[in-house]
Design an enzyme around this catalytic site. Structure first.
Site, PDB file in Angstrom:
ATOM      1  N   ASP A  46       0.813  -1.206  -0.110  1.00 52.00           N
ATOM      2  CA  ASP A  46       0.015   0.042   0.099  1.00 52.00           C
ATOM      3  C   ASP A  46       0.875   1.125  -0.030  1.00 52.00           C
ATOM      4  O   ASP A  46       0.250   2.437  -0.071  1.00 52.00           O
ATOM      5  CB  ASP A  46      -0.916   0.092   1.279  1.00 52.00           C
ATOM      6  CG  ASP A  46      -0.160   0.112   2.650  1.00 52.00           C
ATOM      7  OD1 ASP A  46       1.029  -0.019   2.596  1.00 52.00           O
ATOM      8  OD2 ASP A  46      -1.235   0.235   3.551  1.00 52.00           O
ATOM      9  N   GLU A 184       9.609  -4.253  10.430  1.00 52.62           N
ATOM     10  CA  GLU A 184      10.260  -3.131   9.753  1.00 52.62           C
ATOM     11  C   GLU A 184      10.813  -2.053  10.848  1.00 52.62           C
ATOM     12  O   GLU A 184      10.169  -2.118  11.851  1.00 52.62           O
ATOM     13  CB  GLU A 184       8.918  -2.376   8.965  1.00 52.62           C
ATOM     14  CG  GLU A 184       9.542  -1.134   8.418  1.00 52.62           C
ATOM     15  CD  GLU A 184       8.431  -0.586   7.523  1.00 52.62           C
ATOM     16  OE1 GLU A 184       7.401  -1.180   7.167  1.00 52.62           O
ATOM     17  OE2 GLU A 184       8.412   0.697   6.781  1.00 52.62           O
TER      18      GLU A 184
HETATM   19  O1  KIV Z   1       3.470  -1.098   1.564  1.00 50.55           O
HETATM   20  C1  KIV Z   1       4.527  -1.443   1.734  1.00 50.55           C
HETATM   21  O2  KIV Z   1       5.193  -1.098   0.694  1.00 50.55           O
HETATM   22  C2  KIV Z   1       4.929  -1.967   2.952  1.00 50.55           C
HETATM   23  C3  KIV Z   1       6.390  -1.938   3.230  1.00 50.55           C
HETATM   24  C4  KIV Z   1       6.599  -0.669   3.941  1.00 50.55           C
HETATM   25  C5  KIV Z   1       6.891  -3.116   4.019  1.00 50.55           C
HETATM   26  O3  KIV Z   1       4.089  -2.511   3.627  1.00 50.55           O
END
Ligand code: KIV
Length: 283
Positions: A46, A184
């Site tokens: 997202d 993360e």
């Molecule tokens: O949306 C995304 O790319 C993610 C990453 C920040 C882990 O969830």
């Protein structure tokens, strides 16, 4: 064509100490480049809200946005394990919402699994999705959808109290039935501990060495300009390349250098016939 890896391969890779490589992609060309580069997995994150749609955060992203971008990525990487990221609002309210929306990813975009943010507090959501037969990945540490509660995009697990909460989250995700977990922005000491504690694969984005690494394509390619997290290694400066190319195009058009003869279609009938045609309109 390389064999498509699946969750059994990924679990086996942890046991063998082999690294899993994944990257985000949101469109057909980037997905096909990821295939050409040999990536194991693609996340349609997202983060598309920030990287592609120009929002300042991820929360405005809708299920429709995610499905549409997952479909494009699937067309570009039909033989790669694709993770659909559940957007804010698609699982927060109830287990039923979580299952219904997770099913949409698999039915409408043929993703292979889904990812959702949170630990202890989404344990029942993860269990409900896993019980529906859908492979699910947990995501803990810096969770962008709840960055408001975290006080911004801040690293997590840096104090003992916070690391304790993180360990509880990680165990909750595993016990609920997730087949892997993404961590993360967490110190490498905590990540290393979790890699040893958990039996499921532990992946890192900004959390040091783990069973595999994820990176955001817009960050590593130098396309996302708003800010660069400390943990990002830039492998290219695509923004610079694109701006430079566009500047040259502007120069060429203004200087009447483009389009030159090599960039036009030539007539196939004799020139005299065309002259006759044009005369019909000008006499
Ligand atoms: O949306 C995304 O790319 C993610 C990453 C920040 C882990 O969830």
């Amino acid at each position: 064509m390389a064999k498509k890896k699946n969750l059994i391969d990924f679990t086996g890779m942890k046991k063998k100490g082999e690294q899993v490589t994944w990257i985000t992609a949101y469109d057909f060309p980037t997905a096909s480049f990821a295939v050409a580069a040999g990536l194991d997995m693609i996340l349609v994150g997202d983060s598309l809200g920030m990287v592609v749609l120009g929002y300042s955060g991820t929360n405005p992203v809708t299920m429709e946005d995610c499905i549409s971008h997952c479909q494009a990525v699937k067309r570009g990487a039909p033989n790669t394990w694709i993770v659909g990221d559940m957007p804010f609002g698609s699982y927060q309210a109830s287990d039923e919402d979580a299952v219904r929306n997770a099913c949409r990813f698999l039915k409408e975009a043929q993703t292979d699994c889904v990812k959702l943010e949170g630990g202890v507090r989404v344990q029942s959501r993860i269990k409900a999705i896993a019980d529906a037969g859908i492979p699910v990945i947990g995501h803990i540490g810096l969770t962008p959808q709840s960055s408001g509660q975290l006080g911004g995009f801040k690293a997590q697990g840096r104090t003992v109290a916070n690391a304790r909460a993180l360990i509880a989250d990680a165990l909750a995700v595993q016990n609920a039935g997730a087949y892997s977990i993404l961590i993360e922005a967490v110190p490498p000491e905590v990540t290393a501990f979790l890699c040893g504690l958990l039996t499921i694969p532990v992946y890192s984005i900004g959390a040091g060495p783990a069973d595999g690494q994820l990176i955001i394509c817009g960050d590593m390619l130098g396309m996302f300009q708003a800010f660069t997290p400390k943990f990002v290694k830039k492998y290219a400066n695509v923004a610079e390349v694109e701006i430079d190319a566009m500047k040259h195009y502007v120069e060429d058009v203004r200087g009447k250098v483009f389009p030159s003869d090599e960039y036009v279609y030539h007539i196939s009938d004799p020139v005299e016939d065309f002259e006759k045609l044009f005369r019909e309109y000008t006499k």
